[in-house]
Design an enzyme around this catalytic site. Structure first.
Site, short mmCIF file in Angstrom:
data_model
loop_
_atom_site.label_atom_id
_atom_site.label_comp_id
_atom_site.label_asym_id
_atom_site.label_seq_id
_atom_site.Cartn_x
_atom_site.Cartn_y
_atom_site.Cartn_z
CB SER A 133 -0.88 0.00 1.25
OG SER A 133 -1.52 1.25 1.43
CE1 TYR A 146 -3.85 -2.01 5.87
CE2 TYR A 146 -3.21 0.20 5.18
CZ TYR A 146 -3.61 -1.08 4.87
OH TYR A 146 -3.79 -1.44 3.56
#
Length: 219
Positions: A133, A146
């Site tokens: 990501s 995260y």
């Protein structure tokens, strides 16, 4: 020549489902894996072979790897897409939720890779694609855990690429930006909880407002 083979994890929605569809269109033999088999029925209708997988569960990973080895031996490609996120300030997000993210995004991903990699290495060819990501390079407030899981995936992928170079197995990292998936829905419960925090609610309201604006324009 037989069709090249690929396993796509997290194929029930979003990037995983789109990847599986594209590879099917390009003539690959696609094994699509996720916890929710019923969500992969559209892929099955297109010709994908759907398989159950809880990537955080060691037995589930082993069973899937055994099934694939029996079917095809060594895969031509593995797309490690399965993952999830929760949000919240580092001070208040429960550590068990942080561990859950690492269990899927890091340890589960690498556990499955360890199961499927030896056959690729012994054959001398293959490709491992790890879906990271933009959060693996840049992290926002409220998404520290995260982001940490994606930063870890970046490091592991870089090391794995160097370790496997001599064996003909390539390792690729994909770092998507903002994409129209169900990620906002997935993080919604943890976002709601963080908004109720008397210490960080102002910050998290700003984060929520920013994310709403960004994801509204996602494609």
């Amino acid at each position: 020549m037989p069709a090249p083979t690929v396993l796509v994890t997290g194929a029930s929605s979003g990037i995983g489902a789109a990847t599986a569809r594209l590879l099917l269109e390009r003539g690959w033999r696609v094994f699509a894996a996720a916890r929710r088999l019923e969500a992969m029925e559209p892929l099955a209708a297109l010709g994908a072979e759907v398989m159950a997988l809880d990537v955080s569960n060691d037995q589930s990973r082993r069973e899937l790897a055994d099934q694939l080895t029996a079917k095809v031996g060594a895969l031509d490609a593995l797309v490690n897409n399965a993952g999830f996120g929760e949000v919240g300030p580092l001070e208040t997000l429960p550590l068990e939720r942080a561990r859950a993210m690492f269990d899927v995004n890091v340890f589960g991903l690498m556990g499955l890779t360890q199961q499927l990699l030896p056959a690729m290495r012994e054959r001398g060819s293959g490709r491992i694609v790890n879906i990271s990501s933009i959060a693996g390079r840049w992290v926002s407030p409220g998404a520290g855990w995260y982001g940490a899981s994606k930063f870890a995936l970046e490091a592991l992928s870089d090391a794995l690429r160097l370790e496997l170079k001599a064996f003909g197995v390539n390792v690729v990292v994909v770092e998507p930006g903002v994409i129209a998936t169900d990620f906002p829905h997935v993080v919604s419960p943890s976002m709601e909880q963080s908004l109720s925090c008397s210490v960080y609610n102002t910050m998290m309201r700003a984060v929520c407002k920013s994310w709403d604006s960004v994801f509204r324009d996602a494609s």
